[in-house]
Write an enzyme that holds these catalytic residues in place. Structure first.
Site, PDB file in Angstrom:
ATOM      1  N   ASP A   1      66.106   8.975  21.138  1.00  0.00           N
ATOM      2  CA  ASP A   1      64.812   9.423  20.621  1.00  0.00           C
ATOM      3  C   ASP A   1      64.763  10.936  20.741  1.00  0.00           C
ATOM      4  OD1 ASP A   1      62.587  10.058  23.009  1.00  0.00           O
ATOM      5  OD2 ASP A   1      64.218   8.746  23.655  1.00  0.00           O
TER       6      ASP A   1
ATOM      7  N   GLU B   1      53.214   7.038  28.226  1.00  0.00           N
ATOM      8  CA  GLU B   1      53.747   7.647  29.444  1.00  0.00           C
ATOM      9  C   GLU B   1      52.694   7.889  30.509  1.00  0.00           C
ATOM     10  OE1 GLU B   1      56.405  10.915  28.830  1.00  0.00           O
ATOM     11  OE2 GLU B   1      57.328   9.964  27.085  1.00  0.00           O
TER      12      GLU B   1
END
Length: 145
Positions: free
Chosen positions: A41, A128
């Site tokens: 990513d 996150e």
């Protein structure tokens, strides 16, 4: 929190199983006898990517950051998606989720940038932080998104 990440892990596992099944015979990824589908990513934080090197590597796919929160657009997204395809990678896009920003605003931001015709993989959400929200409030926020 465990239920949220459990569902996210299940979704990611299903995606990876699908990719592995699809690409199993097309890619020999390891020096030993294993077959793995490798991917990465990326976002603007990686700077200018050497796509020719990535394209020649074991990488079969890339997830690219498209957006973050309600109005942030990754400045390298459109360039990266075009170059990833040029160098033969399967491409998916992701949104960096901000729990305290209205979900509809975030969804509209992501949908405005994520070009459906450029997607080879399912869109993803990068989670996150809970941004100080309680577990249930955070879970509800994410499920609403």
């Amino acid at each position: 929190m465990d239920k949220i990440f459990g569902k996210a892990t299940l979704l990611l596992s299903l995606l990876l199983f699908s990719l592995t099944t699809q690409a199993q015979n097309d890619y020999v990824q390891c020096e030993d006898t294993c077959n793995h589908v490798h991917g990465i990513d990326l976002s603007h934080y990686q700077g200018n990517v050497f796509w020719e090197t990535v394209g020649e590597s074991k990488m079969a796919y890339v997830y690219l950051k498209a957006t973050e929160g309600g109005n942030r657009i990754d400045e390298k997204y459109k360039q990266n998606i075009d170059l990833a395809h040029r160098y033969g990678l399967k491409v998916g896009s992701y949104h960096f989720y901000r729990p305290r920003i209205p979900q509809q605003t975030q969804l509209e931001n992501f949908m405005a940038q994520c070009r459906p015709d450029d997607q080879d993989l399912l869109p993803m959400v990068d989670v996150e932080t809970r941004s100080g929200l309680g577990v249930e409030e955070f879970r509800d926020s994410l499920f609403t998104f």
